[in-house]
Structures are given as structure tokens and as C-alpha cells.
Design an enzyme around this catalytic site. Structure first.
Site, PDB file in Angstrom:
ATOM      1  N   ASP A 115     -20.803   2.946  -7.887  1.00 51.95           N
ATOM      2  CA  ASP A 115     -21.785   2.146  -8.002  1.00 51.95           C
ATOM      3  C   ASP A 115     -23.872   1.981  -7.290  1.00 51.95           C
ATOM      4  O   ASP A 115     -22.761   2.163  -6.207  1.00 51.95           O
ATOM      5  CB  ASP A 115     -21.304   0.569  -8.182  1.00 51.95           C
ATOM      6  CG  ASP A 115     -19.741   0.636  -8.856  1.00 51.95           C
ATOM      7  OD1 ASP A 115     -18.681   1.608  -9.024  1.00 51.95           O
ATOM      8  OD2 ASP A 115     -20.015  -0.786  -9.382  1.00 51.95           O
TER       9      ASP A 115
ATOM     10  N   GLU B 284     -24.856  -1.514 -11.603  1.00 49.17           N
ATOM     11  CA  GLU B 284     -25.145  -2.595 -12.499  1.00 49.17           C
ATOM     12  C   GLU B 284     -25.509  -3.624 -11.119  1.00 49.17           C
ATOM     13  O   GLU B 284     -25.834  -4.709 -10.958  1.00 49.17           O
ATOM     14  CB  GLU B 284     -23.654  -2.679 -13.162  1.00 49.17           C
ATOM     15  CG  GLU B 284     -22.232  -2.903 -11.981  1.00 49.17           C
ATOM     16  CD  GLU B 284     -21.394  -3.973 -11.727  1.00 49.17           C
ATOM     17  OE1 GLU B 284     -21.539  -4.740 -12.699  1.00 49.17           O
ATOM     18  OE2 GLU B 284     -20.947  -3.827 -10.911  1.00 49.17           O
ATOM     19  N   ASN B 285     -25.518  -2.910 -10.276  1.00 49.17           N
ATOM     20  CA  ASN B 285     -25.486  -3.511  -8.541  1.00 49.17           C
ATOM     21  C   ASN B 285     -26.821  -3.179  -7.921  1.00 49.17           C
ATOM     22  O   ASN B 285     -27.388  -3.448  -6.380  1.00 49.17           O
ATOM     23  CB  ASN B 285     -24.358  -3.388  -7.452  1.00 49.17           C
ATOM     24  CG  ASN B 285     -23.525  -4.047  -7.795  1.00 49.17           C
ATOM     25  OD1 ASN B 285     -23.180  -5.373  -8.069  1.00 49.17           O
ATOM     26  ND2 ASN B 285     -22.052  -3.808  -8.283  1.00 49.17           N
TER      27      ASN B 285
ATOM     28  N   ASN C  91     -19.218  -5.830 -14.851  1.00 49.59           N
ATOM     29  CA  ASN C  91     -18.901  -7.019 -15.136  1.00 49.59           C
ATOM     30  C   ASN C  91     -20.806  -7.699 -14.170  1.00 49.59           C
ATOM     31  O   ASN C  91     -20.608  -8.888 -14.666  1.00 49.59           O
ATOM     32  CB  ASN C  91     -17.819  -7.845 -14.138  1.00 49.59           C
ATOM     33  CG  ASN C  91     -18.324  -7.178 -12.311  1.00 49.59           C
ATOM     34  OD1 ASN C  91     -17.952  -6.067 -11.864  1.00 49.59           O
ATOM     35  ND2 ASN C  91     -17.789  -8.004 -11.467  1.00 49.59           N
ATOM     36  N   HIS C  92     -21.277  -7.114 -13.345  1.00 45.34           N
ATOM     37  CA  HIS C  92     -22.420  -7.690 -13.698  1.00 45.34           C
ATOM     38  C   HIS C  92     -23.674  -7.633 -14.282  1.00 45.34           C
ATOM     39  O   HIS C  92     -24.752  -8.145 -14.419  1.00 45.34           O
ATOM     40  CB  HIS C  92     -23.192  -7.336 -11.777  1.00 45.34           C
ATOM     41  CG  HIS C  92     -22.171  -8.245 -10.917  1.00 45.34           C
ATOM     42  ND1 HIS C  92     -21.989  -9.026 -10.771  1.00 45.34           N
ATOM     43  CD2 HIS C  92     -20.903  -7.201  -9.970  1.00 45.34           C
ATOM     44  CE1 HIS C  92     -21.666  -9.670  -9.554  1.00 45.34           C
ATOM     45  NE2 HIS C  92     -20.500  -8.777  -9.529  1.00 45.34           N
TER      46      HIS C  92
ATOM     47  N   HIS D  75     -16.295  -0.006 -10.158  1.00 44.66           N
ATOM     48  CA  HIS D  75     -16.524  -1.588  -9.564  1.00 44.66           C
ATOM     49  C   HIS D  75     -15.707  -1.816  -8.355  1.00 44.66           C
ATOM     50  O   HIS D  75     -15.839  -2.425  -7.579  1.00 44.66           O
ATOM     51  CB  HIS D  75     -15.520  -2.532 -10.570  1.00 44.66           C
ATOM     52  CG  HIS D  75     -15.001  -3.578  -9.903  1.00 44.66           C
ATOM     53  ND1 HIS D  75     -15.684  -4.281 -10.452  1.00 44.66           N
ATOM     54  CD2 HIS D  75     -13.566  -3.798 -10.313  1.00 44.66           C
ATOM     55  CE1 HIS D  75     -15.659  -5.633  -9.941  1.00 44.66           C
ATOM     56  NE2 HIS D  75     -14.811  -5.052  -9.402  1.00 44.66           N
TER      57      HIS D  75
END
Length: 256
Positions: free
Chosen positions: A8, A39-40, A67-68, A174
Site C-alpha cells: 500500500d 488505495e491510500n 476499503n478506501h 491492507h
């Protein structure tokens, strides 16, 4: 074929560090395909069209999410239009933008990259077992890689053994903490429970430590800010046999 999975990427600081380190790593490790969880990649969580393009222009071939994924509305159209930006396949297709897997064409062969999200301690989505079974029925390639964005290590390990012998490689994302279990499972699937994070070393999952401590101690909302300073890029290299689709070598790495 050598496939690189990158943990990530956290914010602008992580994106810049990736751009600094990835080109040389691709050459020294003879990487054919780069998959990165983005995603981050935008400051403050989520992914934006700008952060996605930055990762692509830095040498990433396929960006996965988690999830983001839909934290930033400005990215919705990008998920629909960018062929190599994918989101977890078990988000409901009828209501969410984008797709859950991509095919990358090398000319001599193709690689399929799938993104899924776990259900334990996460937002309840469609059953990942049922979803990936359906996807695998549609694919006509031997090289298949999965980014499973999940919290629980047991959930990651269980799905890994379920898929062993059916896909080439599986890396978890994650938790932002690289696990020490990079291996080849009995039926030839490369595996690591979590590949880790790309971002500031002295942080709590990328966040300034003092803010995370304040949150845990005081139990009140805290506005998180990204840490600064020296960075790392956690990643894993899978060497996959083109003919069989099985992993023949796996190596976890931490690039400083």
C-alpha cells in the site's frame, strides 16, 4: 516471468519514494509486470486521478485498491475508464464504478490480475470465494495474480489454500506490515500474507506516531496526518513459469 507486488502506497510521500526507487528495481530484478496497491496514494486516504496517473507514470502497470477505494468521488470516472486501475471484485457491480480484474497482454501471453477484499473486520461485501470462483471460470490464461485486501491473517491464509493450484500468485495487502512468510504453497502458488507498505518508516501505518497514540489513549476522534522522513518500499517478487502458470520463486523485499 517476474511479477512485482508493491505494498500500500501512502500519500504523496509514498508516491515520490516509489518513483525514486522503482525504475532501478525493475532493472535489477528484471521485472515484467508491476502491481501496486494504490488505495491510500492520495493524502488523507483514497486514490485520485492525479495519484493514479503519478503511479502509472512511475512504472506501475496495474493499480489495485481496497476499503478506501471510493473515498474520493473524483476517482469514480477514472475507475470506469482506466483499463489497469481495478477495485475489489466483490464490491457490488450494479452500484460501484470500475471492475475487479484486468488482463495485461505481453504478446506471447497474458496475465490476469484480480483484486478482492476480505470480510472479517471489514465492510461486508460479497463472498470472496464465490466471486473469485466466478471470475476464474471466465479466464483463459495460466498466469493469474491476486491482491487480497484483508485484515485477518487467517482469512488470507484460508483463501490462499483454497486457491493453491488454481492461480499463480497471491499477495495480501491492507495491514501495512510485511509478514515473514513469503513461500510457495504445495500446489505451486506463490504467497505472502501481507506485502507491507510504501511510505514513512517511523510511523504507525504511515501516520504520525503521536497522533495514533493520542487516538488509542484518549478514545476521541483525531485528525490523522502522514508522517515524514525516511521511507521504505515493501514488495514481493514472484517468478512464474509461463508454460505452467506456477510460481517457481518468491522473494520479499524492503527497499530503503
Amino acid at each position: 516471468m517476474n511479477i512485482l507486488g508493491i505494498g500500500d502506497v501512502v500519500g504523496t510521500i509514498g508516491c515520490r519514494f516509489l518513483r525514486e526507487k522503482l525504475p532501478k528495481l525493475k532493472k535489477t530484478e528484471q521485472i515484467d509486470l508491476v502491481i501496486c496497491n494504490g488505495e491510500n496514494s492520495a493524502d488523507g486516504n483514497g486514490i485520485t486521478p492525479v495519484s493514479a496517473e503519478y503511479l502509472f507514470s512511475s512504472g506501475v502497470d496495474i493499480i489495485t485498491a481496497g476499503n478506501h477505494t471510493f473515498r474520493r468521488k473524483e476517482s469514480y470516472r477514472t475507475f470506469d475508464e482506466a483499463p489497469f486501475l481495478i477495485r475489489p471484485a466483490n464490491f457490488p457491480a450494479a452500484t460501484t464504478p470500475g471492475k475487479g480484474y484486468a488482463l495485461y497482454d505481453f504478446g506471447r501471453t497474458q496475465a490476469a490480475v484480480i483484486n478482492l477484499m476480505g470480510c472479517m473486520f471489514m465492510e461486508p461485501l460479497d463472498d470472496p470465494y464465490t466471486v473469485i470462483d466466478g471470475i476464474l471460470k471466465t479466464l483463459d490464461t495460466k498466469i493469474i495474480i491476486l491482491d487480497f485486501h484483508a485484515e485477518a491473517t487467517a482469512e488470507k491464509q484460508a483463501l490462499a489454500y483454497y486457491l493453491d493450484g488454481r492461480i499463480s500468485a497471491f499477495f495480501g495487502t491492507h495491514t501495512h506490515v510485511q509478514t515473514s512468510d513469503a513461500q510457495i504453497l504445495p500446489k505451486g502458488m506463490g504467497y505472502i500474507t501481507d506485502v507491507g507498505m510504501t511510505g514513512p518508516i517511523h510511523s504507525v501505518l504511515g501516520v504520525k506516531p503521536e497522533l495514533s497514540i493520542k487516538k488509542f489513549k484518549e478514545k476521541l476522534p483525531v485528525r490523522f496526518e502522514l508522517a515524514t522522513g525516511e521511507c521504505r518500499m515493501d514488495c514481493v517478487k514472484f517468478t512464474v513459469d509461463d508454460a505452467t502458470g506456477k510460481t517457481v520463486g518468491v522473494k520479499s523485499m524492503r527497499i530503503l
